[in-house]
Design a protein around this motif. Structure first.
Motif, PDB file in Angstrom:
ATOM      1  N   ARG A 109      10.059 -11.941 -45.651  1.00  0.00           N
ATOM      2  CA  ARG A 109       9.703 -11.106 -44.498  1.00  0.00           C
ATOM      3  C   ARG A 109       8.239 -10.673 -44.568  1.00  0.00           C
ATOM      4  NH1 ARG A 109      14.837  -8.277 -45.487  1.00  0.00           N
ATOM      5  NH2 ARG A 109      16.406  -9.059 -44.020  1.00  0.00           N
ATOM      6  N   ALA A 110       7.789 -10.265 -45.761  1.00  0.00           N
ATOM      7  CA  ALA A 110       6.404  -9.827 -45.936  1.00  0.00           C
ATOM      8  C   ALA A 110       5.430 -10.971 -45.634  1.00  0.00           C
ATOM      9  CB  ALA A 110       6.192  -9.309 -47.351  1.00  0.00           C
ATOM     10  N   ASP A 111       5.746 -12.169 -46.132  1.00  0.00           N
ATOM     11  CA  ASP A 111       4.877 -13.324 -45.883  1.00  0.00           C
ATOM     12  C   ASP A 111       4.851 -13.682 -44.399  1.00  0.00           C
ATOM     13  OD1 ASP A 111       4.118 -13.551 -48.477  1.00  0.00           O
ATOM     14  OD2 ASP A 111       5.476 -15.190 -48.977  1.00  0.00           O
ATOM     15  N   ARG A 112       6.002 -13.545 -43.755  1.00  0.00           N
ATOM     16  CA  ARG A 112       6.053 -13.837 -42.326  1.00  0.00           C
ATOM     17  C   ARG A 112       5.146 -12.878 -41.546  1.00  0.00           C
ATOM     18  NH1 ARG A 112      11.293 -13.400 -41.431  1.00  0.00           N
ATOM     19  NH2 ARG A 112      11.755 -15.621 -41.573  1.00  0.00           N
ATOM     20  N   ASP A 113       5.174 -11.605 -41.924  1.00  0.00           N
ATOM     21  CA  ASP A 113       4.316 -10.617 -41.254  1.00  0.00           C
ATOM     22  C   ASP A 113       2.839 -10.940 -41.475  1.00  0.00           C
ATOM     23  OD1 ASP A 113       6.555  -9.303 -40.380  1.00  0.00           O
ATOM     24  OD2 ASP A 113       6.513  -7.773 -41.959  1.00  0.00           O
ATOM     25  N   LYS A 114       2.492 -11.333 -42.704  1.00  0.00           N
ATOM     26  CA  LYS A 114       1.112 -11.701 -43.000  1.00  0.00           C
ATOM     27  C   LYS A 114       0.684 -12.924 -42.189  1.00  0.00           C
ATOM     28  CE  LYS A 114       1.057  -9.975 -47.778  1.00  0.00           C
ATOM     29  NZ  LYS A 114       0.966 -10.373 -49.212  1.00  0.00           N
TER      30      LYS A 114
ATOM     31  N   LYS B 260       1.841 -13.891 -39.316  1.00  0.00           N
ATOM     32  CA  LYS B 260       1.657 -13.512 -37.914  1.00  0.00           C
ATOM     33  C   LYS B 260       0.308 -12.832 -37.704  1.00  0.00           C
ATOM     34  CE  LYS B 260       6.502 -12.953 -36.544  1.00  0.00           C
ATOM     35  NZ  LYS B 260       7.542 -11.983 -36.094  1.00  0.00           N
ATOM     36  N   LYS B 261      -0.051 -11.960 -38.647  1.00  0.00           N
ATOM     37  CA  LYS B 261      -1.334 -11.273 -38.547  1.00  0.00           C
ATOM     38  C   LYS B 261      -2.493 -12.259 -38.667  1.00  0.00           C
ATOM     39  CE  LYS B 261      -3.993  -7.452 -40.558  1.00  0.00           C
ATOM     40  NZ  LYS B 261      -4.041  -6.421 -41.621  1.00  0.00           N
TER      41      LYS B 261
END
Length: 333
Positions: free
Chosen positions: A155-160, A162-163
């Protein structure tokens, strides 16, 4: 009410008469047309071109910076996206492992469950079975924890990612805006150069000229490379091999000597913060930067430089005194 015998004067007659008089007073060309606004003199055109070149330097530099920003953002996104794929495979593997454990546990059922263990008459077998149950539970708990950790990391990598993608898109918009400005500036430069009869297309396949100076080591490699580019056209954003802009040429020349420079003039100046040298102590291979950091050239020695000047010109060797730009400093890579 008009007096008898007086001519009637309509309201528009004085205006028409005035226009006719003005037309008579205008200079007339041999072809019969009124004289157009005179073209600027060669000196005026050159002055305007110099100003355009200075403005174009800054715009092209912003274009290059935006391009580098977009490339870095895209690379970051691609890296995170690859990490995301690896994490997805890891999570899928953990999920498969948990399913396998659950199925195995179900199949063993009574044989390894409490009822099966209690039904055995051998105490040693009972204890061994209990140990196996504890071991399986510990492994299952460990796998569950790993699954949770992998999911959170995913989840954290996905957010990164996207950013990073949003940053890349913003950089792309900035790049398009700067490119449009540069394109408009190039058209103005070309128009003026054609009027002056000074537009040079250059030859992308130019063999250049041979460097015969006294420089040695890295500096010699740099100048041999730069001299081999002489005659090739300037093109903003150009990084060779058939066309160059100023910082593209300096980067390519020093790369030939095994030194990795950043892409843009601003970055090269910043990179060389600890390598600054006085303009009074220049040596062959040094990078010379103009005021405003819109242009960079390579010092040849004997008061000469080699550089990619601006639109409508080619890579060439000129005297530093004819550089035409105010200098801010130099860097020795």
């Amino acid at each position: 009410m008009a007096w008898a015998g007086m001519p009637r004067i309509h309201g528009r007659a004085p205006v028409a008469a005035g226009l006719a008089l003005a037309a008579l007073l205008l200079p007339v060309l041999p072809g019969g047309d009124a004289l157009a606004e005179p073209k600027p003199t060669i000196a005026e055109a050159r002055k305007k071109l110099k100003k355009l070149n200075e403005q174009a330097d800054l715009i092209v530099e912003k274009y290059n910076q935006a391009g580098e920003k977009w490339k870095k953002a895209r690379k970051r996104y691609q890296t995170l996206n690859d990490d995301l794929k690896r994490q997805s495979r890891k999570v899928a593997g953990l999920r498969e492992e948990l399913v396998t454990m659950a199925v195995s546990n179900y199949q063993l059922g009574a044989a390894t469950g409490w009822e099966g263990l209690i039904a055995r008459s051998d105490p040693g077998a009972l204890l061994s079975g209990m140990a196996r149950m504890d071991q399986m539970s510990a492994l299952r708990a460990q796998s569950l924890r790993a699954f949770d950790e992998a999911t959170e990391s995913l989840r954290a990598d996905r957010d990164k990612a996207k950013k990073a993608l949003a940053e890349a898109d913003a950089s792309r918009d900035e790049l398009a805006e700067q490119k449009a400005k540069a394109d408009r500036m190039v058209k103005e430069q070309i128009k003026l150069l054609r009027e002056l009869g000074a537009y040079r297309t250059g030859d992308p396949n130019s063999p250049g000229i041979q460097y015969t100076g006294p420089a040695s080591g890295n500096a010699r490699k740099v100048l041999e490379f730069a001299f081999a580019q002489v005659g090739k056209p300037y093109r903003y954003g150009g990084t060779g091999p058939g066309a160059w802009d100023c910082s593209g040429l300096t980067q390519g020349a020093w790369r030939a000597a095994g030194v990795s420079l950043p892409r843009t003039t601003w970055e090269q100046w910043s990179w060389g913060a600890s390598r600054r040298v006085s303009l009074d102590a220049l040596q062959p291979g040094d990078l010379i930067f103009s005021e405003g950091l819109g242009h960079v050239s390579i010092y040849v020695g004997n008061g000469q430089i080699v550089h990619a000047p601006q639109t409508g010109d080619v890579v060439k060797v000129v005297t530093l005194s004819s550089y035409g730009r105010r200098l801010v400093g130099a860097v020795r890579p």
